[in-house]
Design a protein around this motif. Structure first.
Motif, PDB file in Angstrom:
ATOM      1  N   ILE A  82      60.092  70.710  10.609  1.00 16.27           N
ATOM      2  CA  ILE A  82      61.309  69.926  10.790  1.00 16.27           C
ATOM      3  C   ILE A  82      61.791  70.116  12.228  1.00 16.27           C
ATOM      4  N   PRO A  83      61.850  69.042  13.014  1.00 18.30           N
ATOM      5  CA  PRO A  83      62.317  69.174  14.402  1.00 18.30           C
ATOM      6  C   PRO A  83      63.739  69.732  14.459  1.00 18.30           C
ATOM      7  N   LYS A  84      64.001  70.519  15.478  1.00 16.97           N
ATOM      8  CA  LYS A  84      65.321  71.137  15.632  1.00 16.97           C
ATOM      9  C   LYS A  84      66.431  70.083  15.663  1.00 16.97           C
ATOM     10  N   SER A  85      66.125  68.912  16.168  1.00 14.22           N
ATOM     11  CA  SER A  85      67.124  67.834  16.246  1.00 14.22           C
ATOM     12  C   SER A  85      67.567  67.353  14.860  1.00 14.22           C
ATOM     13  N   LYS A  86      66.814  67.681  13.816  1.00 14.31           N
ATOM     14  CA  LYS A  86      67.153  67.244  12.454  1.00 14.31           C
ATOM     15  C   LYS A  86      67.696  68.373  11.576  1.00 14.31           C
ATOM     16  N   TRP A  87      67.837  69.577  12.121  1.00 18.45           N
ATOM     17  CA  TRP A  87      68.290  70.718  11.322  1.00 18.45           C
ATOM     18  C   TRP A  87      69.657  70.496  10.696  1.00 18.45           C
ATOM     19  N   GLU A  88      70.545  69.792  11.399  1.00 19.54           N
ATOM     20  CA  GLU A  88      71.901  69.597  10.888  1.00 19.54           C
ATOM     21  C   GLU A  88      71.951  68.560   9.760  1.00 19.54           C
ATOM     22  N   THR A  89      71.007  67.648   9.740  1.00 21.94           N
ATOM     23  CA  THR A  89      71.033  66.569   8.752  1.00 21.94           C
ATOM     24  C   THR A  89      70.006  66.752   7.633  1.00 21.94           C
ATOM     25  N   PHE A  90      69.091  67.693   7.778  1.00 20.75           N
ATOM     26  CA  PHE A  90      68.066  67.913   6.757  1.00 20.75           C
ATOM     27  C   PHE A  90      68.636  68.807   5.665  1.00 20.75           C
ATOM     28  N   ILE A  91      68.862  68.230   4.488  1.00 25.35           N
ATOM     29  CA  ILE A  91      69.447  68.966   3.362  1.00 25.35           C
ATOM     30  C   ILE A  91      68.328  69.532   2.497  1.00 25.35           C
ATOM     31  N   LEU A  92      68.405  70.828   2.251  1.00 26.43           N
ATOM     32  CA  LEU A  92      67.413  71.485   1.411  1.00 26.43           C
ATOM     33  C   LEU A  92      67.642  71.117  -0.052  1.00 26.43           C
ATOM     34  N   GLU A  93      66.559  71.048  -0.809  1.00 28.34           N
ATOM     35  CA  GLU A  93      66.635  70.714  -2.226  1.00 28.34           C
ATOM     36  C   GLU A  93      66.262  71.926  -3.063  1.00 28.34           C
ATOM     37  N   ASP A  94      66.687  71.919  -4.307  1.00 28.33           N
ATOM     38  CA  ASP A  94      66.316  72.983  -5.229  1.00 28.33           C
ATOM     39  C   ASP A  94      64.792  73.071  -5.294  1.00 28.33           C
TER      40      ASP A  94
END
Length: 68
Positions: A43-55
Protein backbone atom coordinates in the motif's frame (compact mmCIF):
# COMPACT_ATOMS: atom_id res chain seq x y z
CA UNK A 1 -12.02 -6.37 14.85
CA UNK A 2 -9.28 -8.98 14.48
CA UNK A 3 -6.27 -8.54 12.16
CA UNK A 4 -2.88 -10.21 11.88
CA UNK A 5 0.20 -7.98 12.09
CA UNK A 6 3.58 -9.50 11.24
CA UNK A 7 2.30 -12.94 12.15
CA UNK A 8 0.57 -11.98 15.41
CA UNK A 9 -3.18 -11.68 15.89
CA UNK A 10 -4.29 -8.34 17.26
CA UNK A 11 -7.63 -6.84 18.23
CA UNK A 12 -8.07 -3.31 16.82
CA UNK A 13 -10.89 -0.81 16.53
CA UNK A 14 -13.15 -0.98 13.46
CA UNK A 15 -12.56 1.48 10.58
CA UNK A 16 -8.86 1.76 11.39
CA UNK A 17 -6.64 3.12 8.64
CA UNK A 18 -2.99 2.24 8.15
CA UNK A 19 -1.72 5.60 9.41
CA UNK A 20 -3.60 5.17 12.70
CA UNK A 21 -2.37 1.58 13.01
CA UNK A 22 1.24 2.74 12.63
CA UNK A 23 0.65 5.36 15.35
CA UNK A 24 -0.91 2.77 17.69
CA UNK A 25 2.16 0.58 17.21
CA UNK A 26 4.34 3.52 18.33
CA UNK A 27 6.20 3.67 15.03
CA UNK A 28 7.53 7.05 13.92
CA UNK A 29 5.60 8.13 10.82
CA UNK A 30 8.16 10.81 10.00
CA UNK A 31 10.97 8.32 9.54
CA UNK A 32 11.38 6.92 6.08
CA UNK A 33 11.91 3.26 5.36
CA UNK A 34 8.53 1.88 6.47
CA UNK A 35 6.60 -0.27 4.00
CA UNK A 36 3.17 -1.77 4.58
CA UNK A 37 1.48 -4.63 2.75
CA UNK A 38 -2.11 -5.69 3.35
CA UNK A 39 -3.14 -9.12 2.12
CA UNK A 40 0.11 -9.34 0.10
CA UNK A 41 -0.43 -5.98 -1.66
CA UNK A 42 1.95 -3.11 -0.93
CA UNK A 43 0.00 0.00 0.00
CA UNK A 44 1.65 3.28 -1.08
CA UNK A 45 2.28 5.72 1.76
CA UNK A 46 0.05 8.24 -0.02
CA UNK A 47 -2.94 5.92 0.62
CA UNK A 48 -2.27 5.10 4.30
CA UNK A 49 -4.80 7.66 5.52
CA UNK A 50 -7.62 6.42 3.29
CA UNK A 51 -6.94 2.66 3.29
CA UNK A 52 -9.32 1.14 5.85
CA UNK A 53 -8.35 -2.23 7.27
CA UNK A 54 -10.98 -4.97 7.29
CA UNK A 55 -11.65 -7.75 9.76
CA UNK A 56 -9.23 -10.58 8.99
CA UNK A 57 -6.69 -8.39 7.15
CA UNK A 58 -3.14 -9.70 7.12
CA UNK A 59 -0.73 -6.80 7.57
CA UNK A 60 3.03 -6.90 7.12
CA UNK A 61 5.02 -3.88 8.28
CA UNK A 62 8.64 -3.74 7.24
CA UNK A 63 11.17 -1.18 8.41
CA UNK A 64 14.38 -0.80 6.47
CA UNK A 65 17.43 -0.45 8.69
CA UNK A 66 20.91 0.61 7.81
CA UNK A 67 23.93 -1.31 8.94
CA UNK A 68 26.38 -3.92 7.99
Amino acid sequence: MQIRINGEDKEVQPNLNIKELIKQLNMDLLKSGIAVAVDREVIPKSKWETFILEDGSVVEIIRAVQGG
